[in-house]
Design a protein around this motif. Structure first.
Motif: not given
Length: 387
Positions: A45, A110, A114, A118, A144-146, A379, A382, A384, A386
């Motif tokens: 990041s 993915i 983060e 971005e 996807l962010c994870g 934004k 996206i 997120y 978990t």
């Protein structure tokens, strides 16, 4: 002296959690593993997108171009027009152009970082480099962010699959900190790939790394652009075949990597992948990969277009690939400016291809994707995820 990782050829140790190719099992993580995963995420990041001038000034610019060539060859070999692609650990979207040239039909990326997601979003939208003409990609995409080595992706992507092709470049070894993460990674891919689908990837070559470590005098080895240091736990330079997960080392590569990584004994990886319905197509050290595919004129031309090759009669310049591979080529003046130290780093990695068992169902219809190539990713788009 022993060469490489001396593990049992019979495969991974007996797991207390039963494998589940559909990804329905629960693989428990300990807190220390999550801490290391966060360190890796924070490292990537924190890395900012470089300008063209900054990239060209990198001390490992030719190694980066070689790695891009290897990924491009893998994509050209296995991607087909209209394919749905899942890109695990997609990073900042550096391969988007490669997928566009392959004329894929849909893309899902993915990444745990983060900042990287971005950057991938802005690159897809054409805003990554104001000094270059806006790139408009021809395929719709979703980001996807994870942690794809921890969370269940089949739930988050229930409306997106099945995928024809999955790519995981220079990242799958981050799943090898525990058996649980390694299994989750393979369970995710298996659950989302169609029968006959392909997983392409690159990862460190454990045999080379362990061999070099055993030849070194202390805990550390390397050259002017990289170093690897093992913990005191492995001062005896022995690795138990009964516990092939969690063998950690610190890897530093100039202008690229500075974080913990894990040894992946490939025979264990292959055996584990077989539990999730994968069969090995090939695994080649990067030196072997270059030697084999530089025999094909189209890939020689590709490397030249990427800037790693040129035409010259200047014999005073160091030309690694010429010295090693010219006898296999019919190209007399192929040259490369890859330095010996960069070429040594390339030797630390391998490329692999796995195929999911079974034949594709020709009657199966993929879900219609929302959006199109004219729809930018915001934004808010996206997801997120978990555990």
């Amino acid at each position: 002296m022993k060469r490489g990782y001396q593990g049992s050829p019979s495969g991974p140790p007996q797991s207390r959690s039963k494998p589940n190719p559909e990804g329905d099992g629960v693989f428990l993580e300990d807190e220390s593993t999550k801490i290391f995963a966060r360190k890796v995420a924070d490292h990537y990041s924190a890395r900012t997108n470089q300008t063209l001038e900054e990239r060209e000034a990198s001390p490992i610019i030719h190694l980066k171009k070689l790695n891009n060539w290897i990924k491009s060859v893998l994509i050209q070999l296995y991607a087909r027009p209209g394919n749905a692609v899942l890109d695990l650990a997609c990073g900042k979207g550096g391969d988007l152009i490669k997928w566009d040239k392959a004329k894929i039909g849909y893309y899902v990326g993915i990444d745990i970082a983060e900042g990287s997601i971005e950057d991938c979003r802005t690159r897809y939208n054409g805003d990554a480099d104001q000094n270059q003409r806006r790139k408009k990609f021809k395929f719709p995409a979703r980001l996807l962010c994870g942690d794809c080595f921890e969370v269940r992706l089949d739930r988050a992507l229930a409306e997106d699959g099945p995928f024809d092709l999955c790519s995981c470049q220079f990242a799958l070894h981050y799943s090898w900190s525990t058996e649980a993460r390694a299994r989750r990674a393979l369970a995710n891919v298996s659950a989302l790939l169609r029968p006959g689908g392909i997983l392409i990837g690159t990862m460190p070559d454990a045999n080379v790394i362990v061999k070099k470590y055993r030849e070194a005098e202390g805990l550390k080895f390397g050259n002017s652009v990289y170093w690897i240091r093992f913990d005191e736990d492995y001062a005896d330079k022995k690795f138990k075949a009964s516990n092939p997960f969690g063998i950690r080392y610190k890897f530093h590569l100039e202008d690229a990597v500075d974080c913990p990584e894990w040894v992946v004994p490939f025979h264990v990886f292959k055996a584990l992948a077989e539990e999730y319905d994968f069969e090995l197509v090939f695994a080649k050290n990067n030196h072997q990969f270059v030697e084999e595919y530089l025999k094909k004129p189209e890939f020689v031309d590709l490397m030249r277009r990427l800037g790693a090759l040129g035409d010259t009669h200047d014999k005073s310049e160091f030309h690694t690939l010429v010295v090693i591979f010219l006898p296999a080529l019919s190209v007399v003046f192929v040259t490369c400016t890859l330095s010996p130290d960069e070429w040594e780093v390339a030797y630390l990695y391998l490329a692999f291809v796995l195929r999911k068992r079974g034949q594709p169902d020709q009657m199966q219809k993929r879900n219609v994707k929302k959006g199109d190539n004219d729809t930018p990713i915001t934004k808010e788009d996206i997801m997120y995820i978990t555990s």
